[in-house]
Design a protein around this motif. Structure first.
Motif, PDB file in Angstrom:
ATOM      1  N   ALA A 200      21.037   6.418  43.565  1.00 13.86           N
ATOM      2  CA  ALA A 200      21.021   5.029  44.027  1.00 13.86           C
ATOM      3  C   ALA A 200      19.890   4.807  45.033  1.00 13.86           C
ATOM      4  N   ILE A 201      19.672   5.773  45.896  1.00 14.97           N
ATOM      5  CA  ILE A 201      18.583   5.667  46.871  1.00 14.97           C
ATOM      6  C   ILE A 201      17.234   5.672  46.162  1.00 14.97           C
ATOM      7  N   HIS A 202      17.094   6.519  45.144  1.00 15.57           N
ATOM      8  CA  HIS A 202      15.851   6.555  44.361  1.00 15.57           C
ATOM      9  C   HIS A 202      15.608   5.205  43.687  1.00 15.57           C
ATOM     10  N   PHE A 203      16.663   4.623  43.112  1.00 14.35           N
ATOM     11  CA  PHE A 203      16.539   3.330  42.447  1.00 14.35           C
ATOM     12  C   PHE A 203      16.186   2.241  43.461  1.00 14.35           C
ATOM     13  N   PHE A 204      16.819   2.288  44.636  1.00 12.95           N
ATOM     14  CA  PHE A 204      16.520   1.315  45.692  1.00 12.95           C
ATOM     15  C   PHE A 204      15.045   1.367  46.075  1.00 12.95           C
ATOM     16  N   ARG A 205      14.510   2.573  46.269  1.00 18.23           N
ATOM     17  CA  ARG A 205      13.108   2.724  46.662  1.00 18.23           C
ATOM     18  C   ARG A 205      12.177   2.160  45.584  1.00 18.23           C
ATOM     19  N   GLN A 206      12.523   2.435  44.340  1.00 19.40           N
ATOM     20  CA  GLN A 206      11.719   1.934  43.222  1.00 19.40           C
ATOM     21  C   GLN A 206      11.750   0.408  43.178  1.00 19.40           C
ATOM     22  N   GLN A 207      12.946  -0.161  43.322  1.00 21.09           N
ATOM     23  CA  GLN A 207      13.096  -1.613  43.288  1.00 21.09           C
ATOM     24  C   GLN A 207      12.400  -2.285  44.469  1.00 21.09           C
ATOM     25  N   TRP A 208      12.435  -1.637  45.617  1.00 23.09           N
ATOM     26  CA  TRP A 208      11.754  -2.198  46.790  1.00 23.09           C
ATOM     27  C   TRP A 208      10.259  -2.340  46.518  1.00 23.09           C
ATOM     28  N   ARG A 209       9.662  -1.279  45.961  1.00 23.07           N
ATOM     29  CA  ARG A 209       8.223  -1.296  45.708  1.00 23.07           C
ATOM     30  C   ARG A 209       7.862  -2.322  44.629  1.00 23.07           C
ATOM     31  N   VAL A 225      17.235   3.713  54.441  1.00 22.66           N
ATOM     32  CA  VAL A 225      17.912   3.981  53.176  1.00 22.66           C
ATOM     33  C   VAL A 225      17.353   5.239  52.523  1.00 22.66           C
ATOM     34  N   SER A 226      16.054   5.450  52.629  1.00 20.03           N
ATOM     35  CA  SER A 226      15.432   6.652  52.071  1.00 20.03           C
ATOM     36  C   SER A 226      16.034   7.922  52.666  1.00 20.03           C
ATOM     37  N   GLU A 227      16.493   7.818  53.916  1.00 14.49           N
ATOM     38  CA  GLU A 227      17.100   8.959  54.598  1.00 14.49           C
ATOM     39  C   GLU A 227      18.623   8.963  54.479  1.00 14.49           C
ATOM     40  N   GLY A 228      19.164   8.034  53.695  1.00 13.90           N
ATOM     41  CA  GLY A 228      20.614   7.963  53.520  1.00 13.90           C
ATOM     42  C   GLY A 228      21.335   7.279  54.658  1.00 13.90           C
ATOM     43  N   ARG A 229      20.595   6.543  55.493  1.00 11.79           N
ATOM     44  CA  ARG A 229      21.198   5.819  56.603  1.00 11.79           C
ATOM     45  C   ARG A 229      21.305   4.321  56.268  1.00 11.79           C
ATOM     46  N   VAL A 230      22.129   3.629  57.019  1.00 12.98           N
ATOM     47  CA  VAL A 230      22.351   2.198  56.789  1.00 12.98           C
ATOM     48  C   VAL A 230      22.000   1.412  58.050  1.00 12.98           C
ATOM     49  N   LEU A 231      21.144   0.407  57.905  1.00 11.13           N
ATOM     50  CA  LEU A 231      20.819  -0.479  59.018  1.00 11.13           C
ATOM     51  C   LEU A 231      21.563  -1.805  58.858  1.00 11.13           C
ATOM     52  N   TYR A 236      22.079  -7.767  52.454  1.00 12.70           N
ATOM     53  CA  TYR A 236      21.239  -8.781  51.807  1.00 12.70           C
ATOM     54  C   TYR A 236      20.159  -8.166  50.923  1.00 12.70           C
ATOM     55  N   TYR A 237      20.248  -6.847  50.735  1.00 16.76           N
ATOM     56  CA  TYR A 237      19.378  -6.145  49.783  1.00 16.76           C
ATOM     57  C   TYR A 237      20.220  -5.471  48.711  1.00 16.76           C
ATOM     58  N   LEU A 238      21.473  -5.880  48.583  1.00 17.69           N
ATOM     59  CA  LEU A 238      22.400  -5.287  47.619  1.00 17.69           C
ATOM     60  C   LEU A 238      21.860  -5.254  46.188  1.00 17.69           C
ATOM     61  N   PRO A 239      21.162  -6.310  45.696  1.00 17.84           N
ATOM     62  CA  PRO A 239      20.651  -6.265  44.324  1.00 17.84           C
ATOM     63  C   PRO A 239      19.687  -5.106  44.044  1.00 17.84           C
ATOM     64  N   LEU A 240      19.070  -4.548  45.092  1.00 19.42           N
ATOM     65  CA  LEU A 240      18.128  -3.452  44.886  1.00 19.42           C
ATOM     66  C   LEU A 240      18.836  -2.135  44.551  1.00 19.42           C
ATOM     67  N   PHE A 241      20.162  -2.087  44.702  1.00 23.81           N
ATOM     68  CA  PHE A 241      20.923  -0.871  44.404  1.00 23.81           C
ATOM     69  C   PHE A 241      21.440  -0.838  42.967  1.00 23.81           C
ATOM     70  N   PHE A 242      21.357  -1.959  42.250  1.00 22.64           N
ATOM     71  CA  PHE A 242      21.989  -2.051  40.933  1.00 22.64           C
ATOM     72  C   PHE A 242      21.012  -2.582  39.874  1.00 22.64           C
ATOM     73  N   GLN A 243      21.214  -2.120  38.646  1.00 23.59           N
ATOM     74  CA  GLN A 243      20.464  -2.673  37.514  1.00 23.59           C
ATOM     75  C   GLN A 243      20.777  -4.153  37.354  1.00 23.59           C
ATOM     76  N   LYS A 244      22.055  -4.488  37.568  1.00 27.09           N
ATOM     77  CA  LYS A 244      22.491  -5.879  37.404  1.00 27.09           C
ATOM     78  C   LYS A 244      23.668  -6.128  38.333  1.00 27.09           C
ATOM     79  N   THR A 245      23.648  -7.248  39.041  1.00 21.81           N
ATOM     80  CA  THR A 245      24.765  -7.609  39.913  1.00 21.81           C
ATOM     81  C   THR A 245      25.787  -8.427  39.127  1.00 21.81           C
TER      82      THR A 245
END
Length: 308
Positions: A200-209, A225-231, A236-245
């Motif tokens: 999920a973190i890998h997908f988030f990073r890809q979607q962010w870029r 997020v890259s380090e597995g932490r939550v700010l 409000y960036y939830l869609p970046l974790f999923f293929q489809k919401t």
């Protein structure tokens, strides 16, 4: 009270799930309180709002996340219920059903289950490993004992293992750390509305870029997020974790009945205007770029087309 009584009378004649749409949170809360009086035997579900402004740098309180996740889990197998939701909350895009299904874990006494497998499942669901459990979303392991404070639960659980078998399940007091009551089975919900697994973190990073220009290393939220932490404000960036919401409507059975209270369309229009105004005000922060409103919310026309 007359409104709650009218909903109660309708629920007595309708055998299924009823979605009651209100214009705002205060009305939802008043209606929920009144329905507990008129319909004590009915299942009353509440899917609360995050209670943050659109694009806020704050995260919802853990009790709110806990209630939301519990309601999403219950909607998967409830046959009859009254679900109360502000229309503004219904506009919000949420985690897809398969995420809730994949990260919800049921355990029972006598069941064969490795403590390591449970630990891995908890981490996939966003739980934090701590030395002593004191808040929801935490777990701690000491030898053959696993303590967990799940979302949706009033008290944490203590699981005793004998080899790879669950020997006992108990509630315990997080203040005194003493066991309270023995139980036979439990259900563990995910700790968050989004995953924090390696994939999920890998997908988030890809979607962010793909969504934002500029160097992502200059963005504290991307780094966290890259380090597995939550700010705070990560929701409000939830869609970046999923293929489809999904929308909450996707969790309802096909034959759900929808009741709208007062001017829900006007409330939705006003909220959509507020979302766009907030986006325009905050979108120019290079360290915290924003997803456009349509990525996080469904617009009024599309929502009411779904509601039919």
């Amino acid at each position: 009270y007359s409104l709650a009584f009218a909903v109660h009378q309708f629920a007595e004649r309708y055998d299924g799930v009823i979605l009651v749409l209100t214009p705002d949170n205060p009305m939802t809360n008043r209606l929920a309180a009144a329905l507990k009086f008129f319909s004590p035997d009915e299942t009353i579900l509440h899917f609360p709002d995050w209670e943050t402004l659109p694009y806020d740098h704050f995260s919802p309180h853990e009790d709110i996340i806990s209630q939301r996740l519990l309601t999403l889990a219950k909607l998967q197998d409830v046959a009859r219920a009254i679900l109360l939701v502000p229309v503004t909350t219904l506009m919000q895009r949420i985690a897809p059903l398969n995420y809730i299904q994949a990260t919800t874990l049921s355990l029972a006494c006598g069941e064969k289950k490795s403590i390591e497998i449970i630990r891995k499942n908890l981490q996939l669901g966003g739980y934090h490993s701590v030395s002593q459990v004191g808040a929801r979303g935490e777990f701690a392991s000491r030898g053959s004992i696993l303590d967990i404070f799940p979302m949706g639960s009033e008290l944490p659980y203590r699981i005793d293992f004998v080899d790879d078998e669950i020997d006992s399940l108990r509630y315990f007091d997080p203040d005194t750390q003493r066991s309270i009551k023995k139980i036979e089975k439990i259900q563990l919900l995910p700790a968050r509305e989004f995953p924090l697994s390696a994939s999920a973190i890998h997908f988030f990073r890809q979607q962010w870029r793909e969504n934002f220009v500029g160097n992502p290393l200059n963005c504290p939220l991307y780094e966290a997020v890259s380090e597995g932490r939550v700010l705070a404000g990560i929701e409000y960036y939830l869609p970046l974790f999923f293929q489809k919401t999904a929308l909450l409507l996707d969790y309802l059975p096909n034959k759900a009945f929808i009741l709208s209270v007062n001017e829900v369309h006007d409330a939705a229009e006003n909220f959509w205007k507020e979302i766009n105004e907030r986006y325009e005000q905050l979108r120019y922060d290079r360290e915290r770029p924003l997803l456009p409103p349509h990525d996080i919310y469904v617009d009024v026309h599309a929502l009411f087309a779904r509601l039919k």
